[in-house]
Motif scaffolding. Structure first.
Motif, PDB file in Angstrom:
ATOM      1  N   GLU A 242       4.955   3.648  -8.371  1.00 30.92           N
ATOM      2  CA  GLU A 242       3.515   3.355  -8.431  1.00 30.92           C
ATOM      3  C   GLU A 242       3.226   2.020  -9.094  1.00 30.92           C
ATOM      4  OE1 GLU A 242       0.701   6.230  -9.798  1.00 30.92           O
ATOM      5  OE2 GLU A 242       1.929   7.892  -9.064  1.00 30.92           O
ATOM      6  N   ALA A 243       4.072   1.672 -10.054  1.00 31.51           N
ATOM      7  CA  ALA A 243       3.849   0.436 -10.816  1.00 31.51           C
ATOM      8  C   ALA A 243       3.893  -0.802  -9.921  1.00 31.51           C
ATOM      9  CB  ALA A 243       4.897   0.320 -11.908  1.00 31.51           C
ATOM     10  N   TYR A 244       4.519  -0.692  -8.750  1.00 28.33           N
ATOM     11  CA  TYR A 244       4.665  -1.860  -7.874  1.00 28.33           C
ATOM     12  C   TYR A 244       3.555  -1.941  -6.829  1.00 28.33           C
ATOM     13  CZ  TYR A 244       9.279  -2.047  -9.919  1.00 28.33           C
ATOM     14  OH  TYR A 244      10.307  -2.139 -10.812  1.00 28.33           O
ATOM     15  N   ALA A 245       2.726  -0.916  -6.772  1.00 28.90           N
ATOM     16  CA  ALA A 245       1.736  -0.849  -5.684  1.00 28.90           C
ATOM     17  C   ALA A 245       0.533  -1.736  -5.971  1.00 28.90           C
ATOM     18  CB  ALA A 245       1.272   0.595  -5.516  1.00 28.90           C
ATOM     19  N   ASP A 246      -0.071  -2.253  -4.925  1.00 30.67           N
ATOM     20  CA  ASP A 246      -1.375  -2.900  -5.039  1.00 30.67           C
ATOM     21  C   ASP A 246      -2.476  -1.877  -4.817  1.00 30.67           C
ATOM     22  OD1 ASP A 246      -0.580  -5.738  -5.278  1.00 30.67           O
ATOM     23  OD2 ASP A 246       0.359  -5.314  -3.351  1.00 30.67           O
TER      24      ASP A 246
ATOM     25  N   THR B   7       0.852  -1.187   0.000  1.00 29.03           N
ATOM     26  CA  THR B   7       0.000   0.000   0.000  1.00 29.03           C
ATOM     27  C   THR B   7       0.888   1.236   0.000  1.00 29.03           C
ATOM     28  OG1 THR B   7      -1.724  -1.163   1.234  1.00 29.03           O
ATOM     29  CG2 THR B   7      -1.781   1.247   1.313  1.00 29.03           C
ATOM     30  N   MET B   8       0.736   2.067  -1.016  1.00 24.79           N
ATOM     31  CA  MET B   8       1.573   3.270  -1.075  1.00 24.79           C
ATOM     32  C   MET B   8       0.788   4.476  -0.619  1.00 24.79           C
ATOM     33  SD  MET B   8       4.182   3.075  -4.092  1.00 24.79           S
ATOM     34  CE  MET B   8       5.118   1.574  -4.326  1.00 24.79           C
ATOM     35  N   VAL B   9       1.450   5.317   0.155  1.00 23.89           N
ATOM     36  CA  VAL B   9       0.845   6.560   0.613  1.00 23.89           C
ATOM     37  C   VAL B   9       1.615   7.695  -0.042  1.00 23.89           C
ATOM     38  CG1 VAL B   9       0.309   7.993   2.617  1.00 23.89           C
ATOM     39  CG2 VAL B   9       0.197   5.497   2.816  1.00 23.89           C
ATOM     40  N   MET B  10       0.905   8.471  -0.857  1.00 26.62           N
ATOM     41  CA  MET B  10       1.568   9.541  -1.594  1.00 26.62           C
ATOM     42  C   MET B  10       0.900  10.871  -1.276  1.00 26.62           C
ATOM     43  SD  MET B  10       2.128   7.549  -5.207  1.00 26.62           S
ATOM     44  CE  MET B  10       3.727   8.230  -5.589  1.00 26.62           C
TER      45      MET B  10
ATOM     46  N   VAL C 162       5.448   5.021   2.277  1.00 23.42           N
ATOM     47  CA  VAL C 162       5.284   6.430   1.918  1.00 23.42           C
ATOM     48  C   VAL C 162       6.309   6.764   0.844  1.00 23.42           C
ATOM     49  CG1 VAL C 162       5.650   8.777   2.756  1.00 23.42           C
ATOM     50  CG2 VAL C 162       4.479   7.119   4.217  1.00 23.42           C
ATOM     51  N   THR C 163       5.869   7.391  -0.219  1.00 23.58           N
ATOM     52  CA  THR C 163       6.840   7.766  -1.244  1.00 23.58           C
ATOM     53  C   THR C 163       6.386   8.969  -2.048  1.00 23.58           C
ATOM     54  OG1 THR C 163       8.126   6.982  -3.116  1.00 23.58           O
ATOM     55  CG2 THR C 163       5.888   6.162  -2.963  1.00 23.58           C
TER      56      THR C 163
ATOM     57  N   LEU D 139      -7.605  11.861   0.001  1.00 22.67           N
ATOM     58  CA  LEU D 139      -8.379  12.364  -1.140  1.00 22.67           C
ATOM     59  C   LEU D 139      -8.756  11.259  -2.095  1.00 22.67           C
ATOM     60  CD1 LEU D 139      -6.685  15.672  -2.330  1.00 22.67           C
ATOM     61  CD2 LEU D 139      -8.638  15.333  -0.820  1.00 22.67           C
ATOM     62  N   ASP D 140      -7.922  10.230  -2.119  1.00 19.91           N
ATOM     63  CA  ASP D 140      -8.114   9.223  -3.147  1.00 19.91           C
ATOM     64  C   ASP D 140      -7.531   7.909  -2.649  1.00 19.91           C
ATOM     65  OD1 ASP D 140      -8.816   8.418  -5.734  1.00 19.91           O
ATOM     66  OD2 ASP D 140      -6.718   8.507  -6.338  1.00 19.91           O
ATOM     67  N   ASP D 141      -8.226   6.807  -2.931  1.00 20.68           N
ATOM     68  CA  ASP D 141      -7.784   5.495  -2.473  1.00 20.68           C
ATOM     69  C   ASP D 141      -8.114   4.517  -3.601  1.00 20.68           C
ATOM     70  OD1 ASP D 141      -7.469   3.017  -1.314  1.00 20.68           O
ATOM     71  OD2 ASP D 141      -8.575   3.506   0.517  1.00 20.68           O
ATOM     72  N   ARG D 142      -7.076   4.093  -4.290  1.00 26.04           N
ATOM     73  CA  ARG D 142      -7.272   3.303  -5.508  1.00 26.04           C
ATOM     74  C   ARG D 142      -6.613   1.951  -5.380  1.00 26.04           C
ATOM     75  NH1 ARG D 142      -4.268   4.944 -10.176  1.00 26.04           N
ATOM     76  NH2 ARG D 142      -3.176   6.377  -8.796  1.00 26.04           N
ATOM     77  N   ARG D 143      -7.358   0.894  -5.652  1.00 28.98           N
ATOM     78  CA  ARG D 143      -6.730  -0.420  -5.749  1.00 28.98           C
ATOM     79  C   ARG D 143      -6.268  -0.614  -7.185  1.00 28.98           C
ATOM     80  NH1 ARG D 143      -5.618  -4.855  -3.435  1.00 28.98           N
ATOM     81  NH2 ARG D 143      -6.327  -4.123  -1.431  1.00 28.98           N
ATOM     82  N   VAL D 144      -5.009  -0.998  -7.344  1.00 30.39           N
ATOM     83  CA  VAL D 144      -4.507  -1.177  -8.704  1.00 30.39           C
ATOM     84  C   VAL D 144      -4.187  -2.636  -8.997  1.00 30.39           C
ATOM     85  CG1 VAL D 144      -3.735   1.163  -9.153  1.00 30.39           C
ATOM     86  CG2 VAL D 144      -2.259  -0.343  -7.860  1.00 30.39           C
ATOM     87  N   SER D 145      -4.450  -3.517  -8.007  1.00 35.43           N
ATOM     88  CA  SER D 145      -4.378  -4.957  -8.280  1.00 35.43           C
ATOM     89  C   SER D 145      -5.554  -5.588  -7.562  1.00 35.43           C
ATOM     90  CB  SER D 145      -3.076  -5.546  -7.746  1.00 35.43           C
ATOM     91  OG  SER D 145      -3.153  -5.688  -6.347  1.00 35.43           O
TER      92      SER D 145
END
Ligand SMILES: Nc1ncnc2c1ncn2[C@@H]1O[C@H](COP(=O)(O)OP(=O)(O)OP(=O)(O)O)[C@@H](O)[C@H]1O
Ligand SMILES: [Mg+2]
Length: 248
Positions: free
Chosen positions: A214-218, A43-46, A207-208, A229-235
């Motif tokens: 981003e390509a590695y995030a789930d 999980t990435m926090v940006m 955190v990054t 503001l935004d919470d997106r699942r990418v896998s």
């Protein structure tokens, strides 16, 4: 056969509020944040500088007491525990990787990792063996006896990662783990974090600022001014139902 890695929600925060006093006024750095993280996910926090990312990680991991809200970590209501129990929780279940490496300058790579493992109740020889394996896994088997001053930035960060991963933590917190590294070393680091999620079932919260990661995030969570503001699942979620096959 090794046990199946854990699944499901590892960490859930509700209504987290954190204020800091500056002069006579308070600034609200976390504004009733709800957050959750799952085992097996990276999980990435940006978000922009000053948006509250490090503060959030500190509140989630038992390092900084929130002014309001709740953190349920591996089923424990974290901030209702006594200080000693919170420290033990961190020791037993959390791994930390920060930007500045936080290595001891006098210790070899092997000793950096061994020292931490000894606190988890392993004997000296068990700790050394496990530390050696952890360093080999991050590609540092040939650097065991070197001190931080003799290691490159990427190698130092890998020692810090080996130290965090050696105890197979169920929660892994990383705050800007690649910011001091070039692209290639940054990729090595993020792949190690991804492996901790996939192979060990750790809930990895990273955190990054680095869009290349981003390509590695789930899952990618954007925070701005203390609010998500935004919470997106990418896998797909690891335990999501498999898509139904429609028979022709
Ligand atoms: N101990 C403190 N006392 C007062 N203010 C603080 C303290 N720690 C953080 N802050 C303030 O809280 C805000 C959020 O800080 P935080 O470190 O969480 O941001 P961040 O999103 O991690 O930023 P960066 O990307 O620059 O690391 C900032 O405005 C900062 O000045
Ligand atoms: Mg920060």
């Amino acid at each position: 056969m090794s046990p199946l890695p854990p699944q499901g929600v590892a960490l859930r925060a509700t209504g987290l509020v954190k204020r800091f006093k500056t002069g006579r006024s308070h600034i609200e750095v976390l504004k009733s944040v709800d957050f959750d993280a799952r085992h097996g996910d990276l999980t990435m926090v940006m978000g922009p500088s000053g948006s509250g990312k490090s503060t959030l990680v500190a509140c989630l991991s038992g390092l900084l007491r929130p002014d309001d809200g709740q953190v349920s970590a591996l089923g424990e209501d974290l901030w209702t525990l006594k200080t000693g129990a919170i420290d033990r929780f961190r020791l037993n279940h959390c791994g930390f990787i920060f930007q500045g490496f936080n290595l001891f300058s006098a210790l070899s790579a092997l000793d950096q990792v061994t020292t931490v493992l000894k606190h988890t109740g392993l004997t000296r020889s068990e700790a050394r063996e496990r530390a050696r394996t952890a360093l080999e896994e991050v590609g540092l088997g040939h650097r065991l006896d070197m001190r931080p001053a003799e290691l490159s930035g990427g190698e130092k960060q890998r020692v810090a990662i080996a130290r965090a991963l050696a105890k197979a933590p169920r929660l892994l917190f990383a705050d800007e783990p690649t910011s001091a590294l070039d692209g290639e070393n940054g990729q090595v680091v993020i792949k190690l974090l991804q492996r901790a999620a996939k192979d060990q079932g750790a809930a990895v919260i990273c955190v990054t600022h680095d869009p290349r990661l981003e390509a590695y995030a789930d899952r990618i969570i954007h925070i701005e001014d203390g609010t998500i503001l935004d919470d997106r699942r990418v896998s797909p979620a690891p335990d999501a139902a498999a898509p139904q096959l429609i028979e022709a």
